[in-house]
Design an enzyme around this catalytic site. Structure first.
Site, mmCIF file in Angstrom:
data_model
loop_
_atom_site.group_PDB
_atom_site.id
_atom_site.type_symbol
_atom_site.label_atom_id
_atom_site.label_comp_id
_atom_site.label_asym_id
_atom_site.label_seq_id
_atom_site.Cartn_x
_atom_site.Cartn_y
_atom_site.Cartn_z
ATOM 1 C CG ASN A 90 39.340 38.780 43.650
ATOM 2 O OD1 ASN A 90 39.117 38.871 42.836
ATOM 3 N ND2 ASN A 90 39.783 40.115 44.261
ATOM 4 N NE ARG B 182 41.121 34.476 44.607
ATOM 5 C CZ ARG B 182 42.065 36.002 44.497
ATOM 6 N NH1 ARG B 182 42.469 36.631 45.779
ATOM 7 N NH2 ARG B 182 42.771 36.360 42.886
HETATM 8 C C1 UD1 Z 1 45.723 41.189 41.180
HETATM 9 C C2 UD1 Z 1 46.401 42.079 41.011
HETATM 10 C C3 UD1 Z 1 46.448 42.683 42.329
HETATM 11 C C4 UD1 Z 1 45.758 43.417 43.177
HETATM 12 C C5 UD1 Z 1 44.527 43.341 42.520
HETATM 13 C C6 UD1 Z 1 42.646 44.124 42.083
HETATM 14 C C7 UD1 Z 1 48.247 41.164 39.918
HETATM 15 C C8 UD1 Z 1 49.547 40.175 39.950
HETATM 16 N N1 UD1 Z 1 47.789 41.443 41.057
HETATM 17 O O1 UD1 Z 1 45.598 41.039 42.172
HETATM 18 O O2 UD1 Z 1 47.939 43.578 42.700
HETATM 19 O O3 UD1 Z 1 46.011 43.972 44.540
HETATM 20 O O4 UD1 Z 1 44.295 42.611 40.777
HETATM 21 O O5 UD1 Z 1 41.684 43.997 42.537
HETATM 22 O O6 UD1 Z 1 47.987 41.791 39.089
HETATM 23 N N2 UD1 Z 1 43.353 37.381 34.637
HETATM 24 C C9 UD1 Z 1 43.713 37.486 33.327
HETATM 25 N N3 UD1 Z 1 44.985 36.670 33.201
HETATM 26 C C10 UD1 Z 1 45.074 35.850 34.090
HETATM 27 C C11 UD1 Z 1 44.975 35.776 35.242
HETATM 28 C C12 UD1 Z 1 43.819 37.071 35.594
HETATM 29 O O7 UD1 Z 1 43.004 38.036 32.098
HETATM 30 O O8 UD1 Z 1 46.279 35.040 33.106
HETATM 31 C C13 UD1 Z 1 41.882 38.807 34.963
HETATM 32 C C14 UD1 Z 1 40.615 38.296 35.637
HETATM 33 O O9 UD1 Z 1 39.976 37.661 35.149
HETATM 34 C C15 UD1 Z 1 40.391 39.178 36.732
HETATM 35 C C16 UD1 Z 1 41.933 40.350 36.379
HETATM 36 O O10 UD1 Z 1 43.299 39.805 35.815
HETATM 37 O O11 UD1 Z 1 39.776 40.147 35.655
HETATM 38 C C17 UD1 Z 1 42.130 40.533 37.742
HETATM 39 O O12 UD1 Z 1 42.654 38.942 38.205
HETATM 40 P P1 UD1 Z 1 43.066 38.465 39.591
HETATM 41 O O13 UD1 Z 1 43.633 36.980 39.738
HETATM 42 O O14 UD1 Z 1 41.669 38.395 40.767
HETATM 43 O O15 UD1 Z 1 43.877 39.131 40.152
HETATM 44 P P2 UD1 Z 1 44.301 39.322 41.726
HETATM 45 O O16 UD1 Z 1 44.959 37.470 42.511
HETATM 46 O O17 UD1 Z 1 42.711 39.717 42.352
HETATM 47 MG MG MG Z 2 40.931 39.835 41.538
#
Ligand code: UD1
Ligand code: MG
Length: 478
Positions: free
Chosen positions: A237, A18
């Site tokens: 995000n 995003r």
């Molecule tokens: C996540 C939460 C959501 C919460 C939000 C708060 C999940 C499924 N959802 O959503 O409930 O409200 O954060 O900010 O967890 N990341 C990895 N590996 C991956 C995917 C993500 O390391 O495969 C890391 C990203 O770099 C990031 C964090 O995890 O730092 C959160 O990932 P993101 O994709 O931003 O999740 P949200 O959609 O924000």
């Molecule tokens: Mg996030």
């Protein structure tokens, strides 16, 4: 009592779709420091409140940039690679190989940078008291829950599960309590529950958030801790989120500097990384940017629009508007700029003056030395009270290597002098204007290299008459 060992995991492997960015999301800077840097700093501030354990950062998307940045910034952190990124639950699974002997696991998101260490201490406490829980996580009530995961509670207020916005029913989307993405788990529970995660959801990802539902199904205690200030759990995000977080962090740093006794004119325009120390009675003018390990001494003044990184500005020094200073030391009472550029390895002694359009690099100027106009000083050592005239250039590079110029104390370097390094000027020497210095100049001597000047009496007037006549003749012809 020794604290149970706590592993800290920072999730930073996501793509940041995003953000629409080539740079990995967690390296985007807010208030001069990458998002991941803010999260790591918060985890460091936990101090003795939690038991020491491994610090683990999960990297994946953009790891060729994030990895080296981490190695340089947090060499003690364990880097684990998640490739491909298959969701936050999968990221934690990958990290689990590095948990070691930890009996508690704190999970932070690399994109949630405003969190305070105090809040994390409360969270860890909630896992233990009044009775041991499987998981405690941070929640917030927000007016516009958007894409955040929703916290579903039963009639008596007990947490049932976290539902991602994309999987939520219309009724669940109405819930205004969101999951902040910050959790602390009981290690034994995690070891059992992580293998149970599936990717059967709207995004086809392993959701870390499903661990909450699993704990509830196992009748384990689950605690959702609502933060007092929802701003603290703002996740980045999008670029809009980044701008918002940047403003909050800059405001926090500005307030800290104001509280410490500095004057900030129009603080909303000033960027101060939280690694910057501003001493009492320092003055920061509008649109100044101070980052990295930077210190501004008491009574110093930083002029409008100046950009300073990893530098020390001495007490009562004056940095006039629009200077760029990087990895430099400015002595007490020194005067710099306007429009000066001090590069890496510059060390200005007390009361040195470096004026407009002067560039310095690996330049040491001793007490009271001056270079006030239009000058390049690279790879040079200059003694006390020496005056360097306008347009002086140290020719430090021969196309292959850099060479040193040494200028003693009390030297007068006239305007438009080239010093072809390596070369030394002794104390008290005088270099005449326009001289190209290619040989060492002994102390107290006079060095001069000039083409003899020719004067033709009335020659100027004769030239003007001749050219004017030629021009007139041409105009008549056309
Ligand atoms: C996540 C939460 C959501 C919460 C939000 C708060 C999940 C499924 N959802 O959503 O409930 O409200 O954060 O900010 O967890 N990341 C990895 N590996 C991956 C995917 C993500 O390391 O495969 C890391 C990203 O770099 C990031 C964090 O995890 O730092 C959160 O990932 P993101 O994709 O931003 O999740 P949200 O959609 O924000
Ligand atoms: Mg996030």
């Amino acid at each position: 009592m020794t604290r149970p060992e706590l592993a800290v995991v920072v999730l930073a492997a996501g793509k940041g779709v995003r953000m629409k960015t080539a740079l990995p999301k967690v390296l985007h800077a807010a208030a001069g420091t990458p998002l991941l840097g803010h999260v790591l700093a918060t985890s460091e501030h936990l101090g003795d409140a939690v038991g020491a354990g491994p610090r683990i950062v999960v990297i994946g998307a953009g790891r060729e940039t994030v990895g080296p940045w981490l190695t340089a910034t947090a060499p003690a952190a364990i880097q684990v690679v998640q490739d491909p990124p298959r969701g936050t639950g999968d990221a934690l699974k990958v990290a689990s190989a590095a948990f070691g002997a930890a009996s508690q696991v704190l999970v932070l998101s690399g994109d949630v940078p405003l969190l305070k260490a105090e809040t994390l201490k409360l969270l860890v406490g909630a896992l233990e008291r009044p009775s041991p829980a499987a998981v405690a996580f941070l929640t917030a009530k927000v007016p516009d829950p958007g894409e955040y995961g929703r916290v579903v509670r039963d009639g008596s207020g007990e947490v049932l599960q976290i539902v991602e916005a994309k999987d939520a029913t219309e009724a669940e989307r109405q819930i205004d309590e969101i999951n902040a993405g910050v959790y602390v788990f009981d290690r034994d529970f995690l070891d059992r529950a992580l293998p149970l995660l599936t990717a059967a959801n709207a995004q086809g990802e392993y959701y870390l958030t499903d661990l909450v539902g699993i704990a509830v199904a196992e009748r384990r205690r689950v605690v959702g801790v609502e933060v007092a200030d929802a701003q603290e759990v703002l996740g980045v995000n999008s670029r809009r989120d980044l701008a918002e977080v940047d403003a909050v962090l800059r405001r926090r740093a500005a307030d800290a500097a104001l509280d410490a006794g500095a004057t900030l004119f129009r603080p909303e325009t000033i960027t101060l990384a939280d690694t910057v120390v501003v001493e009492p009675d320092a003055i920061l003018e509008p649109f100044t940017t101070l980052t990295g390990v930077t210190r501004v001494g008491t009574g110093a003044r930083i002029g409008q629009g100046s950009v300073i990184a990893d530098s020390a500005i001495g007490a009562r020094a004056q940095v006039r508007p629009y200077c760029v200073i990087d990895r430099a030391v400015v002595g007490e009472g020194a005067v710099v700029g306007p429009f000066a550029r001090l590069r890496e390895g510059t060390e200005l002694g007390p009361d040195v003056h470096v004026g407009n359009f002067v560039e310095t690099k690996k330049a040491r100027l001793a007490r009271g030395a001056k270079a006030n106009h239009l000058t390049y000083l690279g790879d040079v050592v200059i003694g006390e009270r020496t005056n360097v005239g306008a347009g002086t250039i140290t020719c430090n590079y021969d196309g292959f290597e850099k060479h040193l110029t040494r200028i003693g104390a009390g030297v007068f370097v006239g305007s438009d002098v080239q010093l072809v390094a390596p070369v030394s000027i002794g104390d008290g020497a005088i270099i005449g204007a326009g001289t190209t210095v290619t040989k060492d100049v002994p102390a107290d001597s006079l060095a001069l290299s000039r083409t003899p000047q020719t004067v033709v009496p009335e020659g100027g007037a004769a030239y003007r008459r001749r050219r004017q006549a030629a021009k007139d003749a041409k105009q008549k012809g056309s």
